[in-house]
Motif scaffolding. Sequence first.
Motif, PDB file in Angstrom:
ATOM      1  N   ASP A  98      29.491 -15.901  25.157  1.00 12.86           N
ATOM      2  CA  ASP A  98      29.678 -14.968  24.052  1.00 12.86           C
ATOM      3  C   ASP A  98      30.722 -15.490  23.070  1.00 12.86           C
ATOM      4  O   ASP A  98      30.596 -15.336  21.854  1.00 12.86           O
ATOM      5  N   VAL A  99      31.754 -16.121  23.601  1.00  8.60           N
ATOM      6  CA  VAL A  99      32.798 -16.699  22.760  1.00  8.60           C
ATOM      7  C   VAL A  99      32.323 -17.986  22.099  1.00  8.60           C
ATOM      8  O   VAL A  99      32.683 -18.292  20.957  1.00  8.60           O
ATOM      9  N   ASP A 100      31.490 -18.732  22.814  1.00  8.95           N
ATOM     10  CA  ASP A 100      31.084 -20.070  22.365  1.00  8.95           C
ATOM     11  C   ASP A 100      30.071 -20.067  21.224  1.00  8.95           C
ATOM     12  O   ASP A 100      29.764 -21.134  20.674  1.00  8.95           O
ATOM     13  N   GLU A 101      29.545 -18.906  20.871  1.00 10.34           N
ATOM     14  CA  GLU A 101      28.557 -18.855  19.776  1.00 10.34           C
ATOM     15  C   GLU A 101      29.094 -19.537  18.527  1.00 10.34           C
ATOM     16  O   GLU A 101      28.350 -20.181  17.782  1.00 10.34           O
ATOM     17  N   ARG A 102      30.394 -19.403  18.286  1.00 17.08           N
ATOM     18  CA  ARG A 102      30.974 -19.983  17.069  1.00 17.08           C
ATOM     19  C   ARG A 102      31.038 -21.509  17.125  1.00 17.08           C
ATOM     20  O   ARG A 102      31.298 -22.141  16.099  1.00 17.08           O
ATOM     21  N   LEU A 103      30.846 -22.078  18.313  1.00 14.43           N
ATOM     22  CA  LEU A 103      31.005 -23.518  18.478  1.00 14.43           C
ATOM     23  C   LEU A 103      29.681 -24.271  18.496  1.00 14.43           C
ATOM     24  O   LEU A 103      29.677 -25.495  18.662  1.00 14.43           O
ATOM     25  N   VAL A 104      28.565 -23.579  18.323  1.00 17.82           N
ATOM     26  CA  VAL A 104      27.256 -24.248  18.405  1.00 17.82           C
ATOM     27  C   VAL A 104      27.159 -25.368  17.380  1.00 17.82           C
ATOM     28  O   VAL A 104      26.735 -26.490  17.690  1.00 17.82           O
ATOM     29  N   PHE A 105      27.565 -25.098  16.128  1.00 16.91           N
ATOM     30  CA  PHE A 105      27.444 -26.130  15.089  1.00 16.91           C
ATOM     31  C   PHE A 105      28.280 -27.346  15.461  1.00 16.91           C
ATOM     32  O   PHE A 105      27.867 -28.494  15.266  1.00 16.91           O
ATOM     33  N   ALA A 106      29.496 -27.107  15.994  1.00 20.94           N
ATOM     34  CA  ALA A 106      30.391 -28.205  16.338  1.00 20.94           C
ATOM     35  C   ALA A 106      29.856 -28.987  17.526  1.00 20.94           C
ATOM     36  O   ALA A 106      29.904 -30.225  17.551  1.00 20.94           O
ATOM     37  N   ASP A 107      29.326 -28.285  18.527  1.00 16.73           N
ATOM     38  CA  ASP A 107      28.839 -28.972  19.719  1.00 16.73           C
ATOM     39  C   ASP A 107      27.626 -29.833  19.407  1.00 16.73           C
ATOM     40  O   ASP A 107      27.504 -30.964  19.917  1.00 16.73           O
ATOM     41  N   LEU A 108      26.728 -29.337  18.573  1.00 12.91           N
ATOM     42  CA  LEU A 108      25.556 -30.137  18.204  1.00 12.91           C
ATOM     43  C   LEU A 108      25.950 -31.336  17.352  1.00 12.91           C
ATOM     44  O   LEU A 108      25.451 -32.449  17.559  1.00 12.91           O
ATOM     45  N   TRP A 109      26.842 -31.129  16.410  1.00 14.29           N
ATOM     46  CA  TRP A 109      27.327 -32.256  15.589  1.00 14.29           C
ATOM     47  C   TRP A 109      27.996 -33.293  16.492  1.00 14.29           C
ATOM     48  O   TRP A 109      27.750 -34.499  16.382  1.00 14.29           O
TER      49      TRP A 109
ATOM     50  N   PRO B  52      38.999 -16.376  22.901  1.00 14.47           N
ATOM     51  CA  PRO B  52      38.730 -14.966  22.575  1.00 14.47           C
ATOM     52  C   PRO B  52      39.821 -14.340  21.716  1.00 14.47           C
ATOM     53  O   PRO B  52      39.537 -13.604  20.771  1.00 14.47           O
ATOM     54  N   TYR B  53      41.076 -14.640  22.041  1.00 14.62           N
ATOM     55  CA  TYR B  53      42.180 -14.065  21.283  1.00 14.62           C
ATOM     56  C   TYR B  53      42.304 -14.722  19.908  1.00 14.62           C
ATOM     57  O   TYR B  53      42.574 -14.054  18.909  1.00 14.62           O
ATOM     58  N   LEU B  54      42.110 -16.039  19.882  1.00 16.81           N
ATOM     59  CA  LEU B  54      42.231 -16.734  18.603  1.00 16.81           C
ATOM     60  C   LEU B  54      41.153 -16.281  17.634  1.00 16.81           C
ATOM     61  O   LEU B  54      41.419 -16.081  16.443  1.00 16.81           O
ATOM     62  N   TRP B  55      39.926 -16.118  18.125  1.00 16.97           N
ATOM     63  CA  TRP B  55      38.844 -15.647  17.245  1.00 16.97           C
ATOM     64  C   TRP B  55      39.222 -14.284  16.656  1.00 16.97           C
ATOM     65  O   TRP B  55      38.965 -14.011  15.483  1.00 16.97           O
ATOM     66  N   HIS B  56      39.803 -13.425  17.492  1.00 13.61           N
ATOM     67  CA  HIS B  56      40.207 -12.087  17.055  1.00 13.61           C
ATOM     68  C   HIS B  56      41.243 -12.184  15.927  1.00 13.61           C
ATOM     69  O   HIS B  56      41.149 -11.479  14.915  1.00 13.61           O
ATOM     70  N   ALA B  57      42.215 -13.074  16.111  1.00  9.98           N
ATOM     71  CA  ALA B  57      43.250 -13.250  15.086  1.00  9.98           C
ATOM     72  C   ALA B  57      42.667 -13.823  13.804  1.00  9.98           C
ATOM     73  O   ALA B  57      43.040 -13.412  12.694  1.00  9.98           O
ATOM     74  N   ILE B  58      41.765 -14.788  13.932  1.00  2.00           N
ATOM     75  CA  ILE B  58      41.131 -15.399  12.766  1.00  2.00           C
ATOM     76  C   ILE B  58      40.414 -14.348  11.937  1.00  2.00           C
ATOM     77  O   ILE B  58      40.565 -14.275  10.710  1.00  2.00           O
ATOM     78  N   ASP B  59      39.625 -13.512  12.608  1.00  2.00           N
ATOM     79  CA  ASP B  59      38.863 -12.490  11.887  1.00  2.00           C
ATOM     80  C   ASP B  59      39.798 -11.504  11.183  1.00  2.00           C
ATOM     81  O   ASP B  59      39.546 -11.109  10.033  1.00  2.00           O
TER      82      ASP B  59
END
Length: 511
Positions: free
Chosen positions: A26-37, A328-335
């Motif tokens: 659930d947290v890793d959804e934001r990393l799909v673009f980075a992981d594929l690249w 999880p916490y960093l994503w929360h702060a970023i948003d």
Amino acid sequence: MTDKLWGGRFAEDITQEVLDYTLTVDVDERLVFADLWQDLAHMLMLGVRGIVTGEVAQAVLGSLLRLWERAERGELRLRPELEDVHFNLEQQVIEELGRERGGHLQTARSRNDQVSTDTRMYLRRIQLDAVAANLDLIGELLAFPETDLLAILPGYTHSQAAQPISVAFWKSAHASMLLRDVRRLRGAFERTDECPLGACALAGTSFPLDRELTARLLGFGGVLSHALDATSARDYLIESAAAFAIGGNNLSRMAEEIVMWSGHEYRLVEVADAYATGSSIMPQKKNPVVAELARGRAGRTAGTLVQLLTMAKGVTLGYSCDLQEDKPYLWHAIDAYLSTLRIVAGQTRGLRFDGARGEQLCWDNFSTATELANHLVTAHGLPFREAHHVSGALVAALLKRGATLRDTAAAAEILGELGHPVDEPVLARLFAPAAAVSGYTSPGGTSPRSVTAVRAELSSAAEAHAAWLGGARRRLRDAQDATFAAARDVAAGAGIAKALDRIAPSLNGEL
């Protein structure tokens, strides 16, 4: 035996309860673009170094590109039973190509260097977005009309009215503060922009890697060379969280002034209707809810910083699963931080200040008493400390009479009694808030001339930051485009070395 990708030595699988507790999809959804690249860059490097065959590289790159297309269409789903984004993408390649070819993707790589690389790639984007959002807000603050240069506000110390300032002075002060946030973000970007890929689990590998190549393909400014440090480091995350927390704090301070000054007791500023709400019971209310929430959400960014410091403090070098609690916490702060920056920019555009009310409060609060002290120094030759005493005695005497500095006749009478007579017309000039604002001509002061000079200085700095931002975004975009172009060439049958030669100019030089 378990069918997990890591399961060779295990006789039984983890339970569903353990899977639920440890998974990160659930947290890793934001990393799909980075992981594929990253997967594409890694496979190109494996191929050109001869670690995998050209046929394997061609097949795996083609499969990864098809996964990218699915992700672009919103069709790629991460499966919880595969734990994280890394295993999800690797397993989908294996399912398409078989383990004989797809199983080569993780050669000379660990999830330890992989996740750090992904997170740095994502965080670079966020840092640049935060720089851009700050620059937008700074632009709003510095785009004040000329009338703001002499629109009066009381400046405050100790939450008590102090000396008169202008609206333009207040706006430029917040712009000045936000420019330091930009500098902090740029510093965090510099230390995030180091590539850990190739560090593997913690000790490097016996495979003949080209870490410089993968770093360039991923748009990094350099390689984080020490493998143990590269896989263990989370200080770049903590530094970013600190930049977000400080930035959130600065936005909160601005919000506090807006909330306070919009109250009836001050009536110095009004937010636009679009940035306020009413009461469910009191029809007269206009509540500055955006400013209130900006103030409140600073707690999210501050809390994240404390969480990350606590998470990392007991983790020895080398990877431990404690570290997966960073995101999880960093994503929360970023948003919270990015959304607040963007909405505060809109709110700032619609703020309406009442300079006449500000001038009235300056009169009522004796805000220009310092000007009398300064006059007694320059015109009467008093030491400042004595002049300060005389001015304070005047204020005390006026308060006893229920008068203010508007009552220049009373002020002249009292000063005569104190043995320091000043003509009433002189007092009228000294005590006028607008005259005081115009007179604060020292560099960085609140006079129109000083504020105009500071605005030019701040605008120039913002333009320089904007130029840097454009260059940084261009570097990342060019690297991503180049990596995908090379991957498409190889997937279509081109030789890897030839494909990499073709994109070399886009990566700022020889590979």
